[in-house]
Design an enzyme around this catalytic site. Structure first.
Site, PDB file in Angstrom:
ATOM      1  CB  THR A 157      -0.649  -0.239   1.326  1.00 54.82           C
ATOM      2  OG1 THR A 157      -1.782  -1.114   1.021  1.00 54.82           O
ATOM      3  CG2 THR A 157      -1.571   1.478   1.504  1.00 54.82           C
ATOM      4  N   GLY A 162      -0.741  -1.735   6.705  1.00 52.11           N
ATOM      5  CA  GLY A 162      -0.734  -3.003   7.509  1.00 52.11           C
ATOM      6  C   GLY A 162      -1.988  -3.848   7.290  1.00 52.11           C
ATOM      7  N   GLY A 164      -5.365  -4.289   7.367  1.00 45.55           N
ATOM      8  CA  GLY A 164      -6.518  -3.434   7.199  1.00 45.55           C
ATOM      9  C   GLY A 164      -7.622  -3.696   8.261  1.00 45.55           C
TER      10      GLY A 164
HETATM   11  N1  ASP Z   1      -3.970  -1.886   4.651  1.00 47.48           N
HETATM   12  C1  ASP Z   1      -4.252  -2.432   3.552  1.00 47.48           C
HETATM   13  C2  ASP Z   1      -5.464  -3.124   3.308  1.00 47.48           C
HETATM   14  O1  ASP Z   1      -5.777  -3.720   4.403  1.00 47.48           O
HETATM   15  C3  ASP Z   1      -3.132  -3.328   2.997  1.00 47.48           C
HETATM   16  C4  ASP Z   1      -1.574  -2.825   3.290  1.00 47.48           C
HETATM   17  O2  ASP Z   1      -1.609  -1.918   3.867  1.00 47.48           O
HETATM   18  O3  ASP Z   1      -0.591  -3.433   2.348  1.00 47.48           O
HETATM   19  O4  ASP Z   1      -6.162  -3.199   2.423  1.00 47.48           O
END
Ligand code: ASP
Length: 324
Positions: free
Chosen positions: A192, A243, A245
């Protein structure tokens, strides 16, 4: 000289020194520097924090190395469903899109929702219709196809697991209690993207964009497009997270940073560290965040081994790092 600052992230995860080749590492660093430069040019030219975070996130969405825009991961169905959000601190205006498959730059669509609709969050087909009405660039699934991500899906598609893309070397395995706690396997894919900025006028903004989790269910929406969870800004602080989510949603993590500063009168560093090191682990999550306060202090904590991150200041000094 007017003071401004921009910080970015490209995902947090199990990033150990020596796992990535020197070329891969250099490519990631170059991409981060490019995104910082894009945002820096905006701020240097007197642009707003909103314009700066959009410029930085667009650069990362266009780069296939990161799990956002072009490099988005695949759902279980072999499709892409992207989420993005933006928030302007001094006005409290916000915009977001969720579960979009064809919009080349979801962060621009989020900005348009903020600027040109009466809503905060548009999802799926309705968000894509809005983007088309706004004459934003739409792409076919081919644009979002990267072999790297496809192999990642094939590795987990029939396992019933979701690959937590931000956690570069892990497969997320749900235990019997439904905890997102057991991390296995070793692939190297993330993450992300997000940006936070303070402009020369003292205005804050935050933006986040993601493809979510590999092998996620059709319709799953993460924290990134949810105002207060993955993205938040007020007059004091701007926050973008990365992180697990679901943990960041349960913790209302980005807003928690702002609330600790507002009601607890703690520094951005203390607020951000408490959320990442105490609150998120209590929710059985991993990850990190970037935050900048109205005085230009930046905090970039993560509870993983690494987080792609960078900062550029008004004097042009630029810092990029990956590891802890
Ligand atoms: N936070 C994002 C999600 O859960 C994933 C990530 O941060 O890589 O969609």
């Amino acid at each position: 000289m007017a003071q401004y600052i921009l910080a970015i992230h490209g995902g947090a995860g199990t990033l150990q020194r020596g796992v990535m080749s020197a070329e891969q590492e250099a490519a990631h660093r170059t991409a981060l520097e490019g995104a910082l430069e894009a945002g820096h040019q905006v701020l240097k030219g007197g642009g707003s924090s909103v314009e700066a975070v959009v410029a930085a996130v667009v650069a990362l969405e266009d780069c296939p190395l990161f799990n956002a825009g072009r490099g988005s991961v695949f759902t279980h169905a072999g499709t892409h469903e992207m989420d993005a959000a933006i928030m302007e601190g001094h006005t409290g205006r916000a915009g977001a899109v969720a579960g979009v498959s064809r919009i080349r730059n979801p962060v621009i669509a989020a900005q348009r929702v903020m600027d040109r609709s009466t809503h905060v969050l548009l999802s799926g087909a309705g968000a894509e219709q809005f983007a088309a009405d706004e004459a934003l660039t739409l792409e076919s699934p081919k644009y979002f196809y990267t072999d790297f991500r496809w192999q990642q899906l094939l590795a987990v598609r029939d396992t019933g697991r979701e690959l937590l893309d931000h956690d570069g070397t892990a497969l997320l395995c749900k235990d019997d209690a439904g905890d997102a706690s057991r991390l296995i396997n070793g692939e190297h894919k993330l993450g992300t993207v997000g940006a936070v900025a303070l402009d020369a006028m003292g205005r804050l903004a935050a933006a986040t964009s993601t493809g979510g989790l590999t092998n996620k269910r059709h319709g799953r929406i993460g924290d990134s497009p949810l105002i207060g969870c993955g993205t938040y800004a007020d007059a004091r602080v701007a926050v973008s997270t990365t992180g697990t989510g679901e943990a960041f949603i349960r913790a209302v993590a980005a807003h928690d940073v702002a609330a600790r500063m507002k009601y607890g009168h703690v520094t951005v560093e203390e607020a951000a560290r408490t959320v990442v090191n105490d609150v998120i682990p209590q929710q059985r999550g991993t990850g990190g965040l970037i935050a900048v306060d109205v005085e230009g202090h930046v905090s970039m904590p993560f509870n993983t081994e690494g987080m792609y991150r960078g900062v550029v200041q008004s004097d042009g000094r630029c810092y990029v790092d990956i590891y802890g």
